[in-house]
Design an enzyme around this catalytic site. Structure first.
Site, PDB file in Angstrom:
ATOM      1  N   LYS A   1      42.920  45.955  24.982  1.00  0.00           N
ATOM      2  CA  LYS A   1      42.650  47.176  25.411  1.00  0.00           C
ATOM      3  C   LYS A   1      43.682  48.335  24.711  1.00  0.00           C
ATOM      4  CE  LYS A   1      41.193  45.887  30.010  1.00  0.00           C
ATOM      5  NZ  LYS A   1      41.033  46.003  31.269  1.00  0.00           N
TER       6      LYS A   1
ATOM      7  N   TYR B   1      31.827  50.154  32.107  1.00  0.00           N
ATOM      8  CA  TYR B   1      32.538  49.904  33.309  1.00  0.00           C
ATOM      9  C   TYR B   1      31.427  50.444  34.681  1.00  0.00           C
ATOM     10  CZ  TYR B   1      36.632  48.090  31.402  1.00  0.00           C
ATOM     11  OH  TYR B   1      37.506  47.251  30.723  1.00  0.00           O
TER      12      TYR B   1
ATOM     13  N   PHE C   1      39.310  53.831  41.079  1.00  0.00           N
ATOM     14  CA  PHE C   1      40.151  53.979  39.649  1.00  0.00           C
ATOM     15  C   PHE C   1      39.364  54.149  38.485  1.00  0.00           C
ATOM     16  CE2 PHE C   1      39.301  49.328  40.898  1.00  0.00           C
ATOM     17  CZ  PHE C   1      38.265  48.898  39.794  1.00  0.00           C
TER      18      PHE C   1
ATOM     19  N   ARG D   1      39.444  33.206  31.263  1.00  0.00           N
ATOM     20  CA  ARG D   1      39.968  33.926  32.543  1.00  0.00           C
ATOM     21  C   ARG D   1      41.231  33.452  32.609  1.00  0.00           C
ATOM     22  NH1 ARG D   1      37.490  38.943  34.499  1.00  0.00           N
ATOM     23  NH2 ARG D   1      39.148  38.515  36.125  1.00  0.00           N
TER      24      ARG D   1
ATOM     25  N   THR E   1      44.218  39.905  37.396  1.00  0.00           N
ATOM     26  CA  THR E   1      44.150  41.570  36.913  1.00  0.00           C
ATOM     27  C   THR E   1      45.320  42.310  36.935  1.00  0.00           C
ATOM     28  OG1 THR E   1      41.692  41.282  37.991  1.00  0.00           O
ATOM     29  CG2 THR E   1      42.595  43.604  37.480  1.00  0.00           C
TER      30      THR E   1
ATOM     31  N   ARG F   1      48.308  38.258  30.073  1.00  0.00           N
ATOM     32  CA  ARG F   1      48.591  39.638  30.907  1.00  0.00           C
ATOM     33  C   ARG F   1      49.953  39.587  31.486  1.00  0.00           C
ATOM     34  NH1 ARG F   1      42.593  40.410  34.140  1.00  0.00           N
ATOM     35  NH2 ARG F   1      41.886  41.905  32.784  1.00  0.00           N
TER      36      ARG F   1
ATOM     37  N   HIS G   1      40.496  42.499  28.351  1.00  0.00           N
ATOM     38  CA  HIS G   1      39.337  42.219  29.170  1.00  0.00           C
ATOM     39  C   HIS G   1      38.620  40.857  28.813  1.00  0.00           C
ATOM     40  CE1 HIS G   1      35.499  43.091  31.029  1.00  0.00           C
ATOM     41  NE2 HIS G   1      34.960  42.229  29.917  1.00  0.00           N
TER      42      HIS G   1
ATOM     43  N   GLU H   1      27.784  41.908  27.856  1.00  0.00           N
ATOM     44  CA  GLU H   1      28.970  42.755  27.133  1.00  0.00           C
ATOM     45  C   GLU H   1      28.899  42.320  25.540  1.00  0.00           C
ATOM     46  OE1 GLU H   1      31.565  42.636  31.496  1.00  0.00           O
ATOM     47  OE2 GLU H   1      32.292  41.595  29.425  1.00  0.00           O
TER      48      GLU H   1
HETATM   49  P1  IDP Z   1      39.068  42.149  35.465  1.00  0.00           P
HETATM   50  O1  IDP Z   1      39.384  43.079  34.281  1.00  0.00           O
HETATM   51  O2  IDP Z   1      40.343  41.240  35.673  1.00  0.00           O
HETATM   52  O3  IDP Z   1      37.909  41.692  35.521  1.00  0.00           O
HETATM   53  P2  IDP Z   1      38.224  44.101  37.357  1.00  0.00           P
HETATM   54  O4  IDP Z   1      38.327  44.190  38.956  1.00  0.00           O
HETATM   55  O5  IDP Z   1      36.775  43.820  36.619  1.00  0.00           O
HETATM   56  O6  IDP Z   1      39.395  43.190  36.786  1.00  0.00           O
HETATM   57  O7  IDP Z   1      38.465  45.462  36.709  1.00  0.00           O
HETATM   58  C1  IDP Z   1      38.121  46.065  35.732  1.00  0.00           C
HETATM   59  C2  IDP Z   1      39.467  46.780  35.103  1.00  0.00           C
HETATM   60  O8  IDP Z   1      39.819  47.961  35.954  1.00  0.00           O
HETATM   61  C3  IDP Z   1      40.790  46.088  35.232  1.00  0.00           C
HETATM   62  O9  IDP Z   1      40.942  45.026  33.981  1.00  0.00           O
HETATM   63  C4  IDP Z   1      41.730  46.898  35.004  1.00  0.00           C
HETATM   64  O10 IDP Z   1      42.034  47.710  33.950  1.00  0.00           O
HETATM   65  C5  IDP Z   1      41.190  48.020  35.939  1.00  0.00           C
HETATM   66  N1  IDP Z   1      41.483  47.797  37.458  1.00  0.00           N
HETATM   67  C6  IDP Z   1      41.109  47.015  38.325  1.00  0.00           C
HETATM   68  N2  IDP Z   1      41.640  47.260  39.411  1.00  0.00           N
HETATM   69  C7  IDP Z   1      42.294  48.335  39.533  1.00  0.00           C
HETATM   70  C8  IDP Z   1      43.212  49.046  40.432  1.00  0.00           C
HETATM   71  O11 IDP Z   1      43.346  48.602  41.583  1.00  0.00           O
HETATM   72  N3  IDP Z   1      43.809  50.226  39.754  1.00  0.00           N
HETATM   73  C9  IDP Z   1      43.719  50.518  38.636  1.00  0.00           C
HETATM   74  N4  IDP Z   1      42.933  50.132  37.702  1.00  0.00           N
HETATM   75  C10 IDP Z   1      42.349  48.765  38.147  1.00  0.00           C
HETATM   76 MG    MG Z   2      36.196  42.357  35.475  1.00  0.00          MG
END
Ligand code: IDP
Ligand code: MG
Length: 139
Positions: A11, A51, A59, A87, A93, A104, A117, A128
Site C-alpha cells: 500500500k 473496495y 472508513f 493472511r 488488520t 503489518r 493487502h 482481485e
Molecule cells: P484486511 O485488509 O485485513 O482484509 P478489511 O476489513 O478487509 O481488512 O479492510 C480493508 C482495509 O480497510 C484494511 O486493510 C484497512 O486499510 C482499512 N480498514 C479496515 N478497518 C478499518 C477501520 O476500522 N478504520 C480505518 N480503516 C480500516
Molecule cells: Mg479484507
C-alpha cells in the site's frame, strides 16, 4: 491453480516509507512465488471498485483516498494454501493486534495505513487477481 494464489498490494504508506524491497523479501522468504507484478497508482474509480464490499463502512472514503494517495505494488502470489498462509504472514488488520514477525507488525502505521493487502478467500483472490492483471500479464 485455484486455491493456490492470493492477491497482494503493497500500500502507499509502505511504498512511501521505502520498504517495498523488505516486504518482497519477506514474501519470497515465506515461500511465495510471484506470478504477476505491477507498480502503479490506482484511480479513485479503481479503488472504489476494489473496495466496493466496504462501501457502507464509515472508513470507506478515507480508505479510497489513502489507497489513491500514491503508487502501489500489486502482485499475484502462488503457494499451497496461499490465502490463509499469506493472511498469517501479514498479521491482523490492526497492527496493534498483529503478531511479532508479521509484515503489518513490522511496517504498518495504524488500522488504515497497514502496509499490505491480502485476499480473504480463494474466490476473492481470483476476482482481485483479474482486477489488476490480464491473462497476458501472468507468468
Ligand atoms: P484486511 O485488509 O485485513 O482484509 P478489511 O476489513 O478487509 O481488512 O479492510 C480493508 C482495509 O480497510 C484494511 O486493510 C484497512 O486499510 C482499512 N480498514 C479496515 N478497518 C478499518 C477501520 O476500522 N478504520 C480505518 N480503516 C480500516
Ligand atoms: Mg479484507
Amino acid at each position: 491453480m485455484a486455491g493456490n494464489i492470493t492477491l497482494t498490494m503493497i500500500k502507499p504508506d509502505a511504498v512511501q516509507k521505502g520498504v517495498i524491497g523488505n516486504i518482497l523479501q519477506m514474501i519470497t522468504d515465506a515461500g511465495f512465488q510471484i506470478r504477476a507484478m505491477k507498480y502503479y497508482q490506482m484511480t479513485t474509480e479503481q479503488a472504489q471498485q476494489f473496495y466496493a464490499v466496504h462501501k457502507e463502512r464509515p472508513f470507506y472514503n478515507d480508505l479510497v483516498s489513502f489507497m489513491t494517495s500514491g503508487p502501489i505494488v500489486a502482485a499475484i502470489l502462488e503457494k499451497e494454501n496461499a490465502v490463509s498462509d499469506f493472511r498469517k504472514l501479514i498479521g491482523a488488520t490492526n497492527p496493534a493486534e498483529a503478531e511479532e514477525g508479521t509484515i503489518r507488525k513490522k511496517f504498518a502505521e495504524n488500522i488504515e495505513r497497514n502496509a499490505v493487502h491480502g485476499s480473504d478467500s480463494d474466490d476473492n483472490a481470483q476476482i482481485e487477481a483479474s482486477f489488476h492483471f490480464s491473462q497476458l500479464e501472468r507468468f
